[in-house]
Design an enzyme around this catalytic site. Structure first.
Site, PDB file in Angstrom:
ATOM      1  N   SER A  57      34.363   5.842  23.669  1.00 47.28           N
ATOM      2  CA  SER A  57      35.839   5.669  23.370  1.00 47.28           C
ATOM      3  C   SER A  57      36.413   7.073  23.904  1.00 47.28           C
ATOM      4  O   SER A  57      35.952   8.184  24.045  1.00 47.28           O
ATOM      5  CB  SER A  57      36.161   5.749  22.073  1.00 47.28           C
ATOM      6  OG  SER A  57      37.451   5.932  21.833  1.00 47.28           O
ATOM      7  N   TYR A  95      35.802   8.250  13.433  1.00 42.55           N
ATOM      8  CA  TYR A  95      35.510   7.415  14.447  1.00 42.55           C
ATOM      9  C   TYR A  95      35.470   8.328  15.809  1.00 42.55           C
ATOM     10  O   TYR A  95      34.435   8.040  16.586  1.00 42.55           O
ATOM     11  CB  TYR A  95      36.937   6.354  14.662  1.00 42.55           C
ATOM     12  CG  TYR A  95      36.817   5.514  15.859  1.00 42.55           C
ATOM     13  CD1 TYR A  95      36.180   4.427  15.838  1.00 42.55           C
ATOM     14  CD2 TYR A  95      37.379   5.935  17.096  1.00 42.55           C
ATOM     15  CE1 TYR A  95      36.179   3.645  17.124  1.00 42.55           C
ATOM     16  CE2 TYR A  95      37.433   5.156  18.155  1.00 42.55           C
ATOM     17  CZ  TYR A  95      36.610   3.979  18.193  1.00 42.55           C
ATOM     18  OH  TYR A  95      36.499   3.211  19.310  1.00 42.55           O
TER      19      TYR A  95
END
Ligand SMILES: NC(=O)c1ccc[n+]([C@@H]2O[C@H](COP(=O)([O-])OP(=O)(O)OC[C@H]3O[C@@H](n4cnc5c(N)ncnc54)[C@H](OP(=O)(O)O)[C@@H]3O)[C@@H](O)[C@H]2O)c1
Length: 250
Positions: free
Chosen positions: A153, A166
């Site tokens: 990501s 995250y």
């Protein structure tokens, strides 16, 4: 987007496991791999979603998909060993492992980040990927041309406020990818990379950006040429790389 139109038998005879297969990018990946000849093990948390995907897959590609319902937030090392054992019974080798499942967790400053959810995100996004990889390495090593693909990501390549566990977990995934790539690069034919899908029209993206119009984003299906390239014979020379799906130019 990457223009790649492989033949329908690109992945014929290959066995590939996709985690997070129940929805979003994972689901699109399963269907695309099946459409290009692979045998696909679909691992995800929701049995209901897996069974629905299995029913859909059976209509077009009977006998080539298998379901593994596993909740990474509740699994111990023995569960990963059981997944590996069931794959060993079914396949002589594993040709692909797509680490796609992830938990988003809350967006919160570190100062207030809830500890339980920190642990859960790390468990799903990092510990499960480590344990699954470790248990499946012997079967991957039996393949003449295996791939391990981690899902990255943007917030795991450059830190971003409020993305908490995250973002940190995705940095760890890059580290796991680099470490594994060095370890297996010269001793096996396993090729290891990470791929950042970029903003994609899925439930996770909608949860992270509730004000965004989904139809302004690429669909999971539009990214599949990149996945096919990386998991098939043409991707053989890419190894240890942190790649971007929406800017892919091998
Ligand atoms: N969409 C984006 O814009 C974007 C951008 C960058 C990176 N990514 C990454 O791309 C990957 C796929 O995300 P997505 O957008 O397709 O998200 P998604 O639609 O929310 O799908 C996530 C998948 O992960 C599975 N999962 C979540 N928690 C799990 C658990 N505890 N155990 C097992 N499986 C679990 C879900 O399973 P169930 O369906 O069974 O609940 C679901 O199939 C993720 O790694 C994400 O971090 C996405």
């Amino acid at each position: 987007m990457f223009d790649y139109r492989p033949s329908a038998d690109l992945l014929a005879g290959r066995a590939i496991l996709v985690t997070g297969a129940g929805g979003g990018i994972g689901r699109a990946c399963v269907l695309s791999l099946l459409a290009h000849g692979a045998n696909v093990v679909m691992l995800s948390r929701s049995r209901r979603k897996l069974e629905s995907l299995y029913d859909e897959a059976e209509k077009s590609w009977p006998g080539r998909s298998f379901i593994q319902p596993v909740d990474f937030s509740r699994t111990g090392p023995e569960d990963f060993a059981a997944v590996a054992a069931s794959l060993e019974e079914r396949f002589p080798a594993l040709d692909g492992l797509v680490h796609n499942a992830a938990a988003l967790g809350p967006r919160s400053p570190i100062e207030f980040y809830p500890e339980r959810q920190w642990q859960e995100v790390m468990q799903v996004n990092v510990n499960a990927a480590f344990l699954l990889t470790r248990n499946l390495l012997p079967l991957l090593a039996k393949s003449a041309d295996a791939r391990v693909l981690f899902t990255a990501s943007g917030v795991g390549r450059e830190g971003r406020a409020w993305w908490g566990a995250y973002g940190v977990s995705k940095f760890a995934v890059e580290g796991l990818m680099q470490t594994l790539a060095q370890e297996v690069g010269t001793t096996t034919s396993i090729r290891v990379n990470s791929l950042n899908p970029g903003g994609t029209r899925t439930a996770m993206r909608a949860a992270a950006f509730p004000g965004e119009k989904p139809d302004t984003l690429p669909t999971p299906e539009s990214l599949m040429p990149v996945y096919l390239y990386l998991l098939g014979p043409d991707g053989r020379d890419l190894h240890g790389r942190a790649l971007d799906a929406q800017n892919f130019n091998p």
